[in-house]
Scaffold this motif. Structure first.
Motif, PDB file in Angstrom:
ATOM      1  N   LEU A 192       0.811  -1.218   0.000  1.00  0.00           N
ATOM      2  CA  LEU A 192       0.000   0.000   0.000  1.00  0.00           C
ATOM      3  C   LEU A 192       0.842   1.264   0.000  1.00  0.00           C
ATOM      4  N   ALA A 193       2.157   1.165   0.296  1.00  0.00           N
ATOM      5  CA  ALA A 193       3.051   2.323   0.283  1.00  0.00           C
ATOM      6  C   ALA A 193       3.878   2.422  -0.987  1.00  0.00           C
ATOM      7  N   VAL A 194       3.670   1.512  -1.946  1.00  0.00           N
ATOM      8  CA  VAL A 194       4.434   1.525  -3.202  1.00  0.00           C
ATOM      9  C   VAL A 194       3.764   2.495  -4.178  1.00  0.00           C
ATOM     10  N   PRO A 195       4.529   3.320  -4.940  1.00  0.00           N
ATOM     11  CA  PRO A 195       3.926   4.246  -5.914  1.00  0.00           C
ATOM     12  C   PRO A 195       3.150   3.515  -7.004  1.00  0.00           C
ATOM     13  N   ALA A 196       2.320   4.273  -7.744  1.00  0.00           N
ATOM     14  CA  ALA A 196       1.405   3.679  -8.727  1.00  0.00           C
ATOM     15  C   ALA A 196       2.131   3.178  -9.957  1.00  0.00           C
ATOM     16  N   LEU A 245       9.958  -0.085  -2.702  1.00  0.00           N
ATOM     17  CA  LEU A 245       9.534   0.840  -1.660  1.00  0.00           C
ATOM     18  C   LEU A 245      10.340   2.134  -1.757  1.00  0.00           C
ATOM     19  N   PRO A 246       9.681   3.326  -1.749  1.00  0.00           N
ATOM     20  CA  PRO A 246      10.417   4.605  -1.841  1.00  0.00           C
ATOM     21  C   PRO A 246      11.082   4.958  -0.510  1.00  0.00           C
ATOM     22  N   VAL A 247      12.243   4.381  -0.271  1.00  0.00           N
ATOM     23  CA  VAL A 247      12.916   4.550   1.011  1.00  0.00           C
ATOM     24  C   VAL A 247      13.466   5.962   1.166  1.00  0.00           C
ATOM     25  N   GLN A 248      13.854   6.628   0.076  1.00  0.00           N
ATOM     26  CA  GLN A 248      14.492   7.944   0.166  1.00  0.00           C
ATOM     27  C   GLN A 248      13.540   9.010   0.709  1.00  0.00           C
ATOM     28  N   SER A 249      12.242   8.821   0.520  1.00  0.00           N
ATOM     29  CA  SER A 249      11.280   9.821   1.002  1.00  0.00           C
ATOM     30  C   SER A 249      10.887   9.614   2.458  1.00  0.00           C
ATOM     31  N   TYR A 250      11.440   8.598   3.108  1.00  0.00           N
ATOM     32  CA  TYR A 250      11.079   8.303   4.487  1.00  0.00           C
ATOM     33  C   TYR A 250      12.034   8.999   5.448  1.00  0.00           C
ATOM     34  N   PRO A 251      11.648   9.150   6.708  1.00  0.00           N
ATOM     35  CA  PRO A 251      12.542   9.780   7.689  1.00  0.00           C
ATOM     36  C   PRO A 251      13.796   8.949   7.921  1.00  0.00           C
ATOM     37  N   PRO A 252      14.847   9.547   8.470  1.00  0.00           N
ATOM     38  CA  PRO A 252      16.103   8.808   8.693  1.00  0.00           C
ATOM     39  C   PRO A 252      15.932   7.611   9.635  1.00  0.00           C
ATOM     40  N   ALA A 253      15.029   7.718  10.603  1.00  0.00           N
ATOM     41  CA  ALA A 253      14.844   6.603  11.542  1.00  0.00           C
ATOM     42  C   ALA A 253      14.355   5.356  10.818  1.00  0.00           C
ATOM     43  N   GLN A 286      14.797   4.743   7.581  1.00  0.00           N
ATOM     44  CA  GLN A 286      15.865   4.291   6.676  1.00  0.00           C
ATOM     45  C   GLN A 286      16.898   3.461   7.429  1.00  0.00           C
ATOM     46  N   VAL A 287      17.198   3.864   8.670  1.00  0.00           N
ATOM     47  CA  VAL A 287      18.152   3.085   9.478  1.00  0.00           C
ATOM     48  C   VAL A 287      17.587   1.699   9.764  1.00  0.00           C
ATOM     49  N   ILE A 288      16.286   1.630  10.069  1.00  0.00           N
ATOM     50  CA  ILE A 288      15.667   0.328  10.338  1.00  0.00           C
ATOM     51  C   ILE A 288      15.735  -0.556   9.105  1.00  0.00           C
ATOM     52  N   LEU A 289      15.487   0.021   7.936  1.00  0.00           N
ATOM     53  CA  LEU A 289      15.523  -0.777   6.710  1.00  0.00           C
ATOM     54  C   LEU A 289      16.932  -1.268   6.407  1.00  0.00           C
ATOM     55  N   ARG A 290      17.946  -0.435   6.703  1.00  0.00           N
ATOM     56  CA  ARG A 290      19.322  -0.866   6.429  1.00  0.00           C
ATOM     57  C   ARG A 290      19.797  -1.921   7.420  1.00  0.00           C
ATOM     58  N   LEU A 291      19.472  -1.718   8.709  1.00  0.00           N
ATOM     59  CA  LEU A 291      19.975  -2.639   9.729  1.00  0.00           C
ATOM     60  C   LEU A 291      19.246  -3.969   9.711  1.00  0.00           C
ATOM     61  N   HIS A 292      17.948  -3.912   9.507  1.00  0.00           N
ATOM     62  CA  HIS A 292      17.150  -5.123   9.619  1.00  0.00           C
ATOM     63  C   HIS A 292      16.663  -5.621   8.263  1.00  0.00           C
ATOM     64  N   ALA A 293      17.416  -5.311   7.227  1.00  0.00           N
ATOM     65  CA  ALA A 293      17.044  -5.830   5.911  1.00  0.00           C
ATOM     66  C   ALA A 293      17.232  -7.347   5.885  1.00  0.00           C
ATOM     67  N   ILE A 294      16.348  -8.016   5.171  1.00  0.00           N
ATOM     68  CA  ILE A 294      16.387  -9.477   5.099  1.00  0.00           C
ATOM     69  C   ILE A 294      17.496  -9.873   4.130  1.00  0.00           C
ATOM     70  N   PRO A 295      18.552 -10.532   4.596  1.00  0.00           N
ATOM     71  CA  PRO A 295      19.680 -10.856   3.696  1.00  0.00           C
ATOM     72  C   PRO A 295      19.284 -11.930   2.689  1.00  0.00           C
ATOM     73  N   GLU A 296      19.856 -11.793   1.519  1.00  0.00           N
ATOM     74  CA  GLU A 296      19.597 -12.773   0.459  1.00  0.00           C
ATOM     75  C   GLU A 296      20.739 -13.784   0.455  1.00  0.00           C
TER      76      GLU A 296
END
Length: 733
Positions: free
Chosen positions: A503-507, A602-610, A612-622
Motif C-alpha cells: 500500500l506504500a508503493v507508488p502507482a 519501496l520509496p525509502v528515500q522519502s522516508y525519515p532517517p529513523a 531508513q536506518v531500520i531498513l538498512r539494519l534489519h534488511a532481510i539478507p539474500e
C-alpha cells in the motif's frame, strides 16, 4: 505426742497472726470482735467505766459508708502525693545522671594508652565460638493460612467496615474502644494502674503543647462533688430503713467487712469514671453537631463494603456505571471477596456468572466512543483471577464469544462477499484469550479457535481505510504473540504484512499481490505519502487503539504522520517474524517477496532517517539457495534381476514317521518306554499315599490310647482325693 504438740502450737500461732492482721486491717477492737463472734448475734453494747452509765451504740450503715468514702479519698490523696514525689525524684535523678554520664563516656587517648600491654590475639577457634554465639537462631514462623481462611477473614473485615459505615450514615457514635497503650517495659501480667496520668505531647507554633494538666484538676474537683452527692443520696436512703434493718446491716457488715474494705476504692474510681463519661457525652454531642452531618454525608457518598453478586448483566451495569475507575475496581474486588466459593454453597455459580458479565461489560466499554481503555485495563486482573478459580466455565464463555464472532463473519461473507474487520471489543477478547489460556499448545479448546479466527480475518477482510489498516496491524501483533513460543508458521500473517507494504508503493511500479489486497483500486495506495516533506517533522509514536474506531488525523500532515507510524509498526513486525522463522528450511522462499519489495519498489528515500536506518539494519539478507531443483534422470533406471523360485513338492502331510523298519521299531520302543515310565510314576504315587494314610492312622490310635490312660489316672486321683476329704470330715466330727 511431741509432733502433735508442735503442730498444735504452730496452728495456734497462725490463728493469732490472722486475728492480729484482721484487727489491724479493719480497725475493730478486741471487745467488739469477741462480742461479734460470741455474743449470740449482733454487736453487744459494751459498758465502759465502773458505774456503767455510758453505753456505745452500734454504727449504722450510713456511718460505715461515710467512713469508707473518707478512706478512699485519703488513699487517693496518698497515691497522688506518692506519684508526684516519684516524678520529682526521677527528674532529679535524670539531671544527676546527665552530669555523671559525661565523665563515664570519657576515654583516654591512644597516646596515653601506649604503656598498657597489648591484649593477646584470640585463636580462630575462640573467634568462631563467639561468632556462633551471636548467630541468629531459627524462629518459628506463623502458620500459613488456607485460601478459605483468608476469604473468611476478608469477608468479616468488610462486614465490620460496612456496619461502621451504616452507623456513621445514621449519625450514631462509635462504640469501639481505642486500644490502650502498652509500654515496652510492660510484663503483660495483668497489672493495671488506677488512672492513666500520661499527658499528650504535641507541637504547636514551634512550642510544646501539653494537654491534660488543667483537665485533671477539673476532673478531680468533679469527682469530689460527685462523691458528696452520692453520700447525700445514700444518707437519704439509709434514713428510711427500720431498726431491724440496721441490725441486719450491722451483721452483714461484720460478715463481709473484708469485701467492703477491698472494694471501697475500686467502687469510688468506677463512679468517678462514669460521671466523667456522662459529663463529656453532652459536650461532645453539642460540639460535633455540624461534624456529625458532615460524617453522615461522607458515609452516604462512601462505597458500601459488602455487595451481593449480580444476577444479570443489567445488575452489574447498575453497580458499576457512574463510578470512577478506582471505585469500579473496588466494587468488583469486594464482590469477589464477599462471595468466595468457600463461604457458601451457591457462590460458585454466582462467580461463574460474574465472569461472563465482566467480559460483556468489557466489550461494552470497548464499543463506547471514546473507549474506556483504562477501566478495561483495571478490570483485567479480576477477570484473570476468576478464570483461575473456574477454568472450565471460563473456557465455555470464551468459546461462545469466539464462535459467535466467527459465525457473524461467515454470514457477512456469504451475504456481501466480504466482511469488515472485527471491532475493538473482539480484539480485546482475543488479547484476553492470550492472557488467560496457553498459546503454545498444539491444540487447545480456546486458543485454537482464536488462532483460526485471526487467520480468517486476515484473509477475508479487505483493507479499505486507515481504520482497517490499524485493525489489521492489531491482528498481526496478536498473531505474533500467539506463536512467539510455539514458532508456528502463519502464511496469512506474512501475506498481510506484504500487502501493507504494497500500500506504500507508488502507482507506476508493478507488483503482484494476493487477496484481500488488490493491485489497483481506490484503497491500493492508502499508505502512500501525500507530501514527502512531512517525513522531516515525524517522530516515532505508538499507534493508539482508538484508531481502530476512528483516525483522529484531520490534516494531510497528520495523516502522513499516521501512515509513517503504520509503516514503522509494519517493519517492526517484519523484523520480529524474520527472527521467529529464521530456523525454518524455507526461510528464504517465505521472505523473498518482502525482500524484493523492500529493496526494489519501496520509496525509502522519502522516508525519515529513523525508518531508513531500520531498513538498512534489519534488511532481510539474500542467501544462495542450498536446495537443488527437481529434474528427471537422464538414464533409464536398471531393473532388478528377476530370479525364478525353486519349487519343492511336498507329498507327506501330517506327523512324520520313520520310513525304515529300524526307525519304526525305535519309535515303538520309545513310545513303550514313555508308557511304562508313566505307569511306574502312577504306582509310586499310590504307594506313597497309602503309606502316609497308614502312618496317620497309627499316630491317631496311639494318641487316643494315651488320652484314655490320662483320663483313667485323673479319675483315680479324683476318687482318692474325695475319700481323703470324707475321712478328714469324719475325724473333725
Amino acid at each position: 505426742m511431741r509432733r502433735r504438740s508442735d503442730t498444735s502450737l504452730v496452728f495456734r500461732f497462725i490463728i493469732m497472726l490472722y486475728s492480729l492482721m484482721s484487727l489491724k486491717c479493719f480497725s475493730v477492737s478486741a471487745a467488739e470482735l469477741t462480742a461479734a463472734h460470741f455474743g449470740g448475734g449482733g454487736l453487744l453494747r459494751m459498758k465502759t467505766g465502773e458505774d456503767g452509765d455510758y453505753e456505745e451504740k452500734p454504727r449504722s450503715r450510713q456511718e460505715i459508708i461515710e467512713e469508707l468514702i473518707l478512706k478512699s479519698k485519703q488513699e487517693k490523696r496518698e497515691r497522688q502525693t506518692q506519684k508526684e514525689e516519684s516524678q520529682e525524684l526521677t527528674e532529679k535523678l535524670d539531671q544527676e545522671w546527665r552530669s555523671v554520664q559525661s565523665l563515664l563516656a570519657h576515654k583516654t587517648p591512644k597516646s596515653e594508652r601506649k604503656d598498657e600491654p597489648d591484649k593477646p590475639k584470640m585463636d580462630d577457634y575462640d573467634v568462631m565460638v563467639r561468632e556462633l554465639g551471636f548467630e541468629m537462631k531459627a524462629r518459628p514462623s506463623e502458620k500459613l493460612k488456607t485460601p478459605e481462611e483468608v476469604a473468611r477473614e476478608e469477608r468479616e473485615r468488610l462486614q465490620k467496615l460496612e456496619a461502621d459505615r451504616l452507623r456513621r450514615m445514621l449519625g450514631e457514635e462509635s462504640t469501639s474502644k481505642k486500644p490502650s497503650h502498652m509500654s515496652a517495659d510492660d510484663l503483660n501480667d495483668g497489672f493495671i494502674l488506677d488512672t492513666d496520668d500520661r499527658k499528650t505531647l504535641s507541637y504547636q507554633d514551634g512550642q510544646w503543647n501539653v494537654d491534660g494538666g488543667e483537665e485533671e484538676e477539673g476532673e478531680k474537683n468533679e469527682e469530689d462533688e460527685d462523691d458528696g452527692g452520692e453520700e447525700e443520696n445514700e444518707e437519704g436512703d439509709c434514713g428510711d430503713d427500720d431498726d431491724a434493718d440496721d441490725d441486719e446491716d450491722a451483721e452483714d457488715e461484720d460478715d463481709h467487712s473484708d469485701l467492703d474494705s477491698e472494694q471501697g476504692s475500686g467502687a469510688e474510681d468506677e463512679e468517678g469514671d462514669e460521671d466523667k463519661e456522662e459529663e463529656a457525652a453532652p459536650a461532645k454531642a453539642a460540639l460535633s453537631e455540624e461534624e456529625r452531618r458532615a460524617v453522615q454525608q461522607a458515609a452516604k457518598e462512601e462505597l458500601p463494603y459488602t455487595f451481593k453478586a449480580p444476577e444479570s448483566f443489567s445488575d452489574l451495569k447498575e453497580l458499576l456505571l457512574g463510578h470512577s475507575v478506582e471505585q469500579q475496581r473496588l466494587i468488583v474486588e469486594r464482590i469477589q471477596k464477599c462471595n468466595h466459593p468457600s463461604l457458601a454453597v451457591g457462590n460458585k455459580a454466582k462467580l461463574e456468572k460474574l465472569f461472563g458479565f465482566l467480559l460483556e461489560y468489557v466489550g461494552e466499554l470497548a464499543t463506547q466512543s471514546p473507549p474506556e481503555l483504562s477501566t478495561i485495563n483495571t478490570l483485567i486482573p479480576y477477570v484473570y483471577s476468576l478464570c483461575q478459580l473456574f477454568p472450565a466455565s471460563a473456557c465455555k464463555v470464551m468459546q461462545t464469544l469466539l464462535s459467535d464472532g466467527g459465525h457473524s463473519m461467515e454470514e457477512a461473507v456469504e451475504v456481501k462477499g466480504r466482511a469488515a474487520f472485527p471491532g475493538l471489543d473482539m480484539l480485546i477478547y482475543l488479547k484476553i484469550a492470550a492472557l488467560l489460556f496457553p498459546t503454545s499448545d498444539f491444540r487447545h479448546p480456546v486458543t485454537t479457535p482464536a488462532f483460526l479466527y485471526i487467520s480468517q480475518a486476515l484473509t477475508k477482510c479487505p483493507v479499505s481505510s486507515l481504520e482497517s489498516v490499524s485493525a489489521g496491524l492489531v491482528l498481526c501483533c496478536l498473531a505474533v504473540e500467539f506463536v512467539s513460543l510455539s514458532k508456528r508458521f502463519i502464511p496469512e500473517l506474512i501475506n498481510f504484512l506484504l500487502g501493507l507494504l504494497h500500500l506504500a508503493v507508488p502507482a507506476d511500479t508493478y507488483y503482484c499481490v494476493v487477496s484481500p489486497f488488490r493491485q489497483q483500486g481506490k484503497a491500493s495506495k492508502l499508505l502512500l505519502l501525500c507530501d514527502t516533506e512531512s517525513s522531516s517533522s515525524w517522530s516515532r509514536k505508538p499507534i493508539p487503539l482508538t484508531s481502530v474506531h476512528r483516525v483522529t488525523a484531520s490534516t494531510d500532515l497528520q495523516r502522513d504522520h499516521h501512515r509513517l507510524s503504520v509503516l514503522d509498526a509494519c517493519l517492526d513486525l517484519v523484523k520480529r517474524c524474520a527472527t521467529l522463522y529464521r530456523d525454518l528450511p524455507s526461510y528464504d522462499q517465505i521472505f523473498q517477496p518482502i525482500r524484493t519489495l523492500l529493496t526494489n519498489h519501496l520509496p525509502v528515500q522519502s522516508y525519515p532517517p529513523a525508518l531508513q536506518v531500520i531498513l538498512r539494519l534489519h534488511a532481510i539478507p539474500e542467501t544462495p539457495s542450498q536446495h537443488s531443483p527437481l529434474v528427471f534422470d537422464k538414464k533409464k533406471p536398471i531393473a532388478l534381476k528377476m530370479l525364478q523360485p525353486k519349487i519343492v513338492e511336498v507329498l507327506d502331510y501330517g506327523k512324520k514317521r520313520g520310513n525304515t523298519k529300524e526307525e519304526k521299531e525305535r519309535e515303538r520302543l520309545k513310545h513303550k518306554y514313555k508308557k511304562e515310565f508313566k505307569g511306574a510314576l502312577r504306582e509310586l504315587r499310590k504307594d506313597t499315599r497309602f503309606l502316609a494314610q497308614a502312618k496317620l492312622s497309627d499316630i491317631m490310635s496311639r494318641d487316643a490310647e494315651r488320652k484314655r490312660k490320662v483320663k483313667e489316672l485323673y479319675g483315680s486321683l479324683a476318687t482318692q482325693e474325695g475319700e481323703w476329704k470324707a475321712l478328714k470330715r469324719k475325724k473333725r466330727k
